[in-house]
Structures are given as C-alpha cells and as structure tokens.
Design an enzyme around this catalytic site. Sequence first.
Site, short mmCIF file in Angstrom:
data_model
loop_
_atom_site.label_atom_id
_atom_site.label_comp_id
_atom_site.label_asym_id
_atom_site.label_seq_id
_atom_site.Cartn_x
_atom_site.Cartn_y
_atom_site.Cartn_z
CB ILE A 96 -0.62 -8.26 -2.85
CG1 ILE A 96 -1.04 -7.30 -1.74
CG2 ILE A 96 -1.59 -9.42 -2.94
CD1 ILE A 96 -2.43 -6.75 -1.91
CB CYS A 97 4.25 -6.81 -5.23
SG CYS A 97 5.53 -5.61 -5.64
CG LEU A 98 -0.41 -3.46 -3.89
CD1 LEU A 98 -1.64 -3.28 -3.02
CD2 LEU A 98 -0.75 -3.22 -5.35
#
Length: 373
Positions: free
Chosen positions: A91-93
């Site tokens: 996931i992109c965080l």
Amino acid sequence: MSGKWAMRNPAVKRIMQELREMEKEDSPDILAEAIEEDIFEWHFVIRGAWDSEFEGGIYHGRILMPADYPFKPPAFVMLTPSGRFETGVKICLSISSHHPESWQPSWSVRSALVALIAFMQTPGSGALGSLDHPEDVRRQMAAESRTRPPSYGNKDRQALIDAMHQRMLGMEDRSRQLCKAEQQQDAGPEAAAAEGGAPQAAPEAAAEAEAASVGGAAAEEQPADEAVPEPAAVPAAAAAAAAVAASPPAAAVQPSSPAQPAAAPTPTVAPVPAAAPPAAAELRQRPAAAATAAAGAQPGSPPAPQAVAAVPLGAPAVVAAGPHQSWEDRGLTYLAVLLVLCIAALLIRKVMLAVSLNNQDLYSFNHVEGVEL
C-alpha cells in the site's frame, strides 16, 4: 548468517530493539511479531477504531523491512479485506516504502502501525493499494474479520496468525473500556460545564442577591444627617486644597476653615477677574468646579473623578512654566550669538593670516629676482 555478524548489522540491532519494545507493549489494539526464520519480515494485527465504520475489526498484515532499515521505510501488505486497502499489495502511504522522502529514522514499527489505524479512516483518493468502499460494506467486512483470520503462508505462519487473532479477541473488552475512558476524558470538561453550569450559577446569583439586600438595608438604616463616608472625603479635601491654591485669598479662607461643615458650597471661588486671560480662567475654574461638585454631592454618591485629576493640573505649574521657558529661550539665544561671534572671529583670523603670508611670498620673490639682476 551467524549471530555474531547479525549483531554487528545496524539494521539487525534496530529490529531487535523494536522487538523487545513490542514485547513490552501493553496496547490492546496493536500486535506485531517477527517471523522466526527471518526477522526482516513481521506479522502485525491492528484493531479498527471503535468510533468508525471499522469498529471492532481485526486486520492482519505483513511488514517487510529493508536491509538498511531504519534509514529507509518498510513496506506494508494487508491480508484482511477492509474496504480501505487492497490485500496482497504494497500500500502507498507516507510511512511506507512508496514515499522514502517522508520517512523519519526516528519512527518505529509501533508508530507506523498507529498511523496505519489513523489512515484507515481517511479517503483513499485513488492511491496505490487504496479502496473507497461504502460505509455499510466496510462495517460488514469488519464484522467478518472478527470471525476468522486470513489464510497465508505455511503451517508455522498460519499458526502465528491464528494465535495473534485469538489474543486480539481476548483483549477486546479492555479495548472497549479504554475507548470509553478516552471519550469521557475528551468530553469531560464540556459535559461538566453543560451539566454543572446551572447548579453553580444558582448559588452565585443567590449570593449576589443577598449582598444587594444587605447593602440596601444598611443604606435604609443610615440616618439622613450622617456625614459623607471617609473614602469620599479624601477627594473632596484634595479638591478644596486645589481651590485654595488657585482662588483669591478672600475666597480661599472659606473651604479651609475648620468651623464650616465639609458639605458647605463655595460659590465665591468660581468668579474669575476680567483681566485674566481665557487659559488662566479655565485652569482656575476647573478645580473650583470640582470642589463645588464634591462638596454638594449626596452622602451615597461616588466622588467625581475630575477632582482627583484636577490637582496635578493646577495653576501653579502653569505660572512657574512661563518665566522658566522665557529664561531658557534667552539663554539659548545668547549662546547662539556667542557661537556666531566666535566663528566669525576665527574666519577673520584665517583670512588675515592668508593675506600676510601671500604678501611675504611676493616680497621674497621680487627681492631674489632683484639680486640676480
């Protein structure tokens, strides 16, 4: 790799330190452990916030540590469907490997998991690995996540996942209690002000009413011929003294006489001689009017503020300022004239010296030339 080499590796040292800290962690909403055969791979479990659509959900995931951790951020992969993050995708965080520029080496796995719980309540906005399912779908997924853990990996990893899932279920009651305590603590001052405001206002109003009634009774019991109270007599005496200093001698004797009462009016102080200029008349009338107002006030009335302010603005300061300013002007004028005379004398002296020198040079030149001839 050998254990001795592992302890020399900065990443291994940091991971071992965070593992010890996670063992001491007492939060009922976060669990994280490293895989036995690879400490660079962790398995974590987080609980959905109780005041959101993820209420009570138990979400499993993986953390993949880089070789140069903590100088580069880890990667997060979710294993439990939540309606907010995709499963099986990094996931992109801002705390994940997709944004190394925003990662801080001082952050830890625990702080990253706390941030992940907060990120779950934010919109996906089309980011990589993010979803924006409706609220009712997310609530249904949260309820299903509590019933069974996800299936992933070999038997050892699945045993670790099942054990951590049961631990999260066992800490559910404590998590609810902590959430309620935090909500009460956050809403405590406001609730206390809303509930206890009216009862506290009533005693204050009663006390004010009682004080007003006591003051009114004391005013009614006071005799009509009672003298002015002591606080009001101080401004009146100051105003009378100012009137004595500014008024003619004949009128000044009346307010300072001890035989007269303090409340006697002084109408003779107000007249001003016709020869006085307007500014002096205004300055004289000001303390006289203040003294008259203070003397004619009723016993219960407060003192006039003009009487106190009129004392330092009396006529003696104005009378003394006239000659003082004129002598200063004269002295400055004399000094300026003296300086001009000195400068003129210096200039004349320089001119005379220059003329005499030129004459001497001319004479010497003619004299030498005559000798040569």
